[in-house]
Design a protein around this motif. Structure first.
Motif, PDB file in Angstrom:
ATOM      1  N   ASN A 127       2.652   6.101 -13.608  1.00  0.00           N
ATOM      2  CA  ASN A 127       3.119   5.079 -12.658  1.00  0.00           C
ATOM      3  C   ASN A 127       3.006   3.682 -13.251  1.00  0.00           C
ATOM      4  OD1 ASN A 127       3.667   7.031 -10.723  1.00  0.00           O
ATOM      5  ND2 ASN A 127       1.635   6.888  -9.794  1.00  0.00           N
ATOM      6  N   LEU A 128       1.994   3.468 -14.075  1.00  0.00           N
ATOM      7  CA  LEU A 128       1.794   2.174 -14.711  1.00  0.00           C
ATOM      8  C   LEU A 128       2.889   1.873 -15.740  1.00  0.00           C
ATOM      9  CD1 LEU A 128      -0.058  -0.302 -15.278  1.00  0.00           C
ATOM     10  CD2 LEU A 128      -1.200   1.127 -16.983  1.00  0.00           C
ATOM     11  N   LEU A 129       3.316   2.907 -16.465  1.00  0.00           N
ATOM     12  CA  LEU A 129       4.261   2.708 -17.559  1.00  0.00           C
ATOM     13  C   LEU A 129       5.721   2.701 -17.123  1.00  0.00           C
ATOM     14  CD1 LEU A 129       2.669   4.931 -20.363  1.00  0.00           C
ATOM     15  CD2 LEU A 129       2.531   2.461 -20.082  1.00  0.00           C
ATOM     16  N   ARG A 135      13.946   3.992 -19.317  1.00  0.00           N
ATOM     17  CA  ARG A 135      14.204   5.313 -18.730  1.00  0.00           C
ATOM     18  C   ARG A 135      12.879   5.870 -18.210  1.00  0.00           C
ATOM     19  NH1 ARG A 135      17.479   9.110 -22.689  1.00  0.00           N
ATOM     20  NH2 ARG A 135      17.242  10.419 -20.823  1.00  0.00           N
ATOM     21  N   PRO A 136      12.625   5.702 -16.918  1.00  0.00           N
ATOM     22  CA  PRO A 136      11.351   6.145 -16.339  1.00  0.00           C
ATOM     23  C   PRO A 136      11.066   7.632 -16.530  1.00  0.00           C
ATOM     24  CG  PRO A 136      12.531   4.711 -14.817  1.00  0.00           C
ATOM     25  CD  PRO A 136      13.482   5.022 -15.933  1.00  0.00           C
ATOM     26  N   ASP A 137      12.133   8.444 -16.698  1.00  0.00           N
ATOM     27  CA  ASP A 137      11.928   9.881 -16.850  1.00  0.00           C
ATOM     28  C   ASP A 137      11.269  10.236 -18.188  1.00  0.00           C
ATOM     29  OD1 ASP A 137      14.438   8.945 -17.872  1.00  0.00           O
ATOM     30  OD2 ASP A 137      14.970  11.021 -18.305  1.00  0.00           O
ATOM     31  N   GLU A 138      11.167   9.252 -19.106  1.00  0.00           N
ATOM     32  CA  GLU A 138      10.552   9.496 -20.406  1.00  0.00           C
ATOM     33  C   GLU A 138       9.043   9.268 -20.397  1.00  0.00           C
ATOM     34  OE1 GLU A 138      12.500   6.933 -23.147  1.00  0.00           O
ATOM     35  OE2 GLU A 138      14.288   8.181 -23.321  1.00  0.00           O
ATOM     36  N   ARG A 140       6.379  10.797 -19.015  1.00  0.00           N
ATOM     37  CA  ARG A 140       5.509  11.941 -19.318  1.00  0.00           C
ATOM     38  C   ARG A 140       5.613  12.327 -20.792  1.00  0.00           C
ATOM     39  NH1 ARG A 140       1.902  13.412 -15.028  1.00  0.00           N
ATOM     40  NH2 ARG A 140       2.936  12.843 -13.089  1.00  0.00           N
ATOM     41  N   SER A 141       6.823  12.268 -21.343  1.00  0.00           N
ATOM     42  CA  SER A 141       7.009  12.601 -22.761  1.00  0.00           C
ATOM     43  C   SER A 141       6.243  11.621 -23.644  1.00  0.00           C
ATOM     44  CB  SER A 141       8.498  12.578 -23.118  1.00  0.00           C
ATOM     45  OG  SER A 141       9.215  13.543 -22.381  1.00  0.00           O
ATOM     46  N   LEU A 142       6.262  10.331 -23.275  1.00  0.00           N
ATOM     47  CA  LEU A 142       5.535   9.312 -24.035  1.00  0.00           C
ATOM     48  C   LEU A 142       4.035   9.588 -24.005  1.00  0.00           C
ATOM     49  CD1 LEU A 142       5.090   6.684 -25.534  1.00  0.00           C
ATOM     50  CD2 LEU A 142       5.339   5.467 -23.356  1.00  0.00           C
ATOM     51  N   LEU A 143       3.516   9.908 -22.819  1.00  0.00           N
ATOM     52  CA  LEU A 143       2.080  10.174 -22.705  1.00  0.00           C
ATOM     53  C   LEU A 143       1.676  11.401 -23.527  1.00  0.00           C
ATOM     54  CD1 LEU A 143       1.533   9.458 -18.902  1.00  0.00           C
ATOM     55  CD2 LEU A 143       0.711   8.097 -20.831  1.00  0.00           C
ATOM     56  N   ARG A 144       2.513  12.443 -23.494  1.00  0.00           N
ATOM     57  CA  ARG A 144       2.195  13.631 -24.295  1.00  0.00           C
ATOM     58  C   ARG A 144       2.201  13.294 -25.784  1.00  0.00           C
ATOM     59  NH1 ARG A 144       5.202  16.356 -20.214  1.00  0.00           N
ATOM     60  NH2 ARG A 144       7.137  16.133 -21.404  1.00  0.00           N
TER      61      ARG A 144
END
Length: 206
Positions: A127-129, A135-138, A140-144
């Motif tokens: 939520n912070l990022l 592209r907000p959908d990315e 989770r991919s960034l965090l992984r």
């Protein structure tokens, strides 16, 4: 914790062991019967019709037919017995030799709790990022990607800090988002578990 056992509730219904055995015997006998029927169908008399050729052929057919009939009777008897046997029983009604216990669920609950804590922490970071990515959908991919990338750990006991230096990812456009995440984590002044070292997150050589 992983090796603990606990009683099963007496009201829980399980498959009747006797029903399971009968069902297994029926399936085994049915398989053997099917193979016999297939073999019976392949028995053909290709030789000339002569006593020394016909008699052995008839003997083979007779033996095979008798085996087929025996299995058919056996399967019918087993099915009748299975029909009269309850499919399910309550645990308390199981024979003494069939009584059992189950693995403790404490370990599973413990692991599930850890997973939920980790999921909520990741959701908070996501939520912070979202505001910093086009592209907000990315998110989770960034965090992984951050979780799986290498980092340098630099302890400083005099200053009481533990610097976690994150490496740049292949996609440089993520740097702004990662730096924002570092700033937010630093503001919590979290100490590394079982130490007095305050964690400081940095990106690259900054």
């Amino acid at each position: 914790m992983d090796y603990c056992i606990e009683p099963v509730s007496e009201s829980v219904k399980v498959v009747n062991p006797e029903y399971r055995r009968l069902d297994s015997q029926i399936r085994s006998s049915q398989g053997k019967l099917n193979r016999l029927l297939a073999r019976f169908a392949t028995l053909t008399l290709d030789a000339p019709i002569e006593p020394d050729k016909v008699e052995p052929f008839l003997q083979k057919k007779t033996i095979c037919q008798e085996e087929i009939e025996a299995f058919q009777v056996q399967i019918k008897t087993l099915k009748e017995k299975r029909k009269q046997t309850p499919h399910y029983l309550k645990v308390k009604d199981l024979p003494e030799e069939e009584q059992f216990q189950q693995l403790s669920t404490k370990s599973k609950h413990f692991i599930d709790t850890i997973k939920m804590i980790a999921y909520r922490a990741e959701t908070a970071m996501a939520n912070l990022l979202r505001e910093t990515l086009s592209r907000p959908d990315e998110v989770r991919s960034l965090l992984r990607a951050i979780y799986s990338s290498e980092a340098d750990l630099i302890p400083d006991h005099e200053q009481g800090t533990l610097t976690v230096k994150l490496h740049h990812l292949a996609n440089r456009s993520y740097d702004v988002a990662i730096q924002k995440l570092c700033d937010e984590l630093n503001s919590t002044e979290t100490k590394f578990p079982r130490t007095n070292l305050r964690m400081i997150f940095k990106l690259g050589s900054k």
